[in-house]
Scaffold this active site. Structure first.
Site, PDB file in Angstrom:
ATOM      1  N   ASP A 137       0.869  -1.293  -0.175  1.00  0.00           N
ATOM      2  CA  ASP A 137      -0.002   0.047  -0.009  1.00  0.00           C
ATOM      3  C   ASP A 137       0.921   1.097   0.189  1.00  0.00           C
ATOM      4  O   ASP A 137       1.139   1.728  -0.889  1.00  0.00           O
ATOM      5  CB  ASP A 137      -0.849  -0.126   1.237  1.00  0.00           C
ATOM      6  N   ARG A 139       3.946   1.179   1.101  1.00  0.00           N
ATOM      7  CA  ARG A 139       5.194   0.767   1.069  1.00  0.00           C
ATOM      8  C   ARG A 139       6.127   0.972   2.206  1.00  0.00           C
ATOM      9  O   ARG A 139       7.142   0.348   2.248  1.00  0.00           O
ATOM     10  CB  ARG A 139       5.888   1.120  -0.111  1.00  0.00           C
ATOM     11  N   LYS A 181      -0.598  -1.437  -4.742  1.00  0.00           N
ATOM     12  CA  LYS A 181      -1.562  -0.258  -5.035  1.00  0.00           C
ATOM     13  C   LYS A 181      -0.750   0.911  -5.557  1.00  0.00           C
ATOM     14  O   LYS A 181      -0.021   1.603  -4.914  1.00  0.00           O
ATOM     15  CB  LYS A 181      -2.273   0.176  -3.921  1.00  0.00           C
ATOM     16  N   TRP A 225     -10.027  -0.147  -2.637  1.00  0.00           N
ATOM     17  CA  TRP A 225     -10.087  -0.882  -1.366  1.00  0.00           C
ATOM     18  C   TRP A 225     -10.321  -2.445  -1.795  1.00  0.00           C
ATOM     19  O   TRP A 225     -10.953  -2.849  -2.324  1.00  0.00           O
ATOM     20  CB  TRP A 225     -10.818  -0.755  -0.250  1.00  0.00           C
ATOM     21  N   ILE A 226      -9.214  -3.131  -1.405  1.00  0.00           N
ATOM     22  CA  ILE A 226      -9.436  -4.765  -1.864  1.00  0.00           C
ATOM     23  C   ILE A 226      -9.669  -5.419  -0.489  1.00  0.00           C
ATOM     24  O   ILE A 226      -9.418  -5.228   0.594  1.00  0.00           O
ATOM     25  CB  ILE A 226      -7.854  -5.247  -1.980  1.00  0.00           C
ATOM     26  N   GLU A 231     -10.431 -12.096   5.170  1.00  0.00           N
ATOM     27  CA  GLU A 231     -10.722 -10.967   6.150  1.00  0.00           C
ATOM     28  C   GLU A 231     -12.263 -11.214   6.345  1.00  0.00           C
ATOM     29  O   GLU A 231     -12.858 -10.558   7.245  1.00  0.00           O
ATOM     30  CB  GLU A 231     -10.505  -9.945   5.698  1.00  0.00           C
TER      31      GLU A 231
END
Ligand code: G4P
Ligand code: MG
Length: 254
Positions: A137, A139, A181, A225-226, A231
């Site tokens: 994201d 990093r 991302k 948003w993944i 989850e």
């Protein structure tokens, strides 16, 4: 799947999508880097690392007709989550170590080569080490993981005898994330990523360690948003919404 038109700005890969795309990336990783072991960043990196391992088996040194799994070591890093014992200022700004490799896991145990394969504790030194997480994201986490593991490896190499150091093959690092991302403003963290077309063995070795990292991902996404399947409490609903989004895209493409 194109991520330009997501119905609710959530990208929902399924377990199967992720399994298939990891299998595809594994071929390239195997050809170019051929990892000896993985360091999975928990919790998000655990599932991808385990699936990837299925595709990265190596011939056993004891019996070359047999394929064996490569070891997975685990580290725990947390960026956004509150961890007890940290001040509020650290949260969101700093990476917090919840678990790390001990010195023996980095340098290896003496006589490890004689231990049963797959159960050995050969360490990171002289190995091709693949760092695995689910998402890159900002990093920050990956920059931290890479730079700290590199520091540990350099420290362990410095502690070897001259003879041991001379006999040690180069230690190399690569990174695999399921999703990267892309950020319009760039990433907060930085990594010395090697050119994607750099031939195998063409990297520069300084003091026994390769300069830079090979970087692999199954997919570059925008800043969406993944929702990862692991989850979700309701996996059936996750799969239903994933199928719906795919159907919508097929219809739009018509
Ligand atoms: P980075 O920002 O430094 O690159 O770190 P990272 O990629 O690890 O992102 C920080 C946290 O935010 C991670 O959780 C990561 O899983 C989560 N995250 C970032 N983008 C997304 C996304 O699009 N979807 C989901 N589901 N999570 C995202 P963490 O603190 O490492 O927790 P854990 O789940 O690994 O235990
Ligand atoms: Mg994580």
């Amino acid at each position: 799947m194109s991520l330009d038109q997501l119905p609710d700005d959530h990208y929902r890969p399924t377990y199967e999508d992720i399994h298939i795309s990891i299998g595809q990336s594994a071929r390239k990783i195997k050809d170019e880097f051929d990892p000896d072991l993985m360091v999975a960043i928990g919790g998000g990196g655990f599932y991808p690392a385990r699936v990837l391992r299925t595709f990265l088996k190596k011939p056993s040194a004891l019996d070359p007709n047999k394929l064996r799994n490569i070891p997975i070591q685990a580290i725990g890093l947390s960026l956004y989550e509150e961890v007890s014992g940290t001040s509020e200022g650290q949260i969101g700004n700093e990476v917090v170590r919840t678990q790390w490799l001990d010195a023996k896991t980095v340098s290896g145990h003496k006589g490890a080569a004689k231990l049963e394969e797959g159960k050995d504790a050969g360490g990171l030194l002289g190995k091709n080490v693949l760092i695995v997480d689910e998402v890159d994201d900002s990093r920050t986490t990956l920059q931290y993981a890479y730079s700290e593991l590199l520091k540990d490896v350099k420290h362990a190499i410095a502690n070897l005898s001259d003879d041991e150091r001379a006999a040690l093959p180069p230690t190399r690092f690569a990174i695999f994330v399921v999703h990267n991302k892309e950020k319009t403003g760039g990433k907060r963290g930085t990594l010395p990523i090697l050119a994607a077309d750099l031939p195998k063995g063409a990297d520069k070795i300084v003091d026994g360690v390769s300069e830079g990292v090979r970087y692999y991902t199954t997919q570059d996404t925008g800043d969406v948003w993944i929702s990862y399947p692991w989850e979700e409490e309701d996996i059936v609903e996750h799969n239903r919404l994933a199928a719906l989004a795919k159907k919508l895209q097929v219809n739009q493409a018509k």
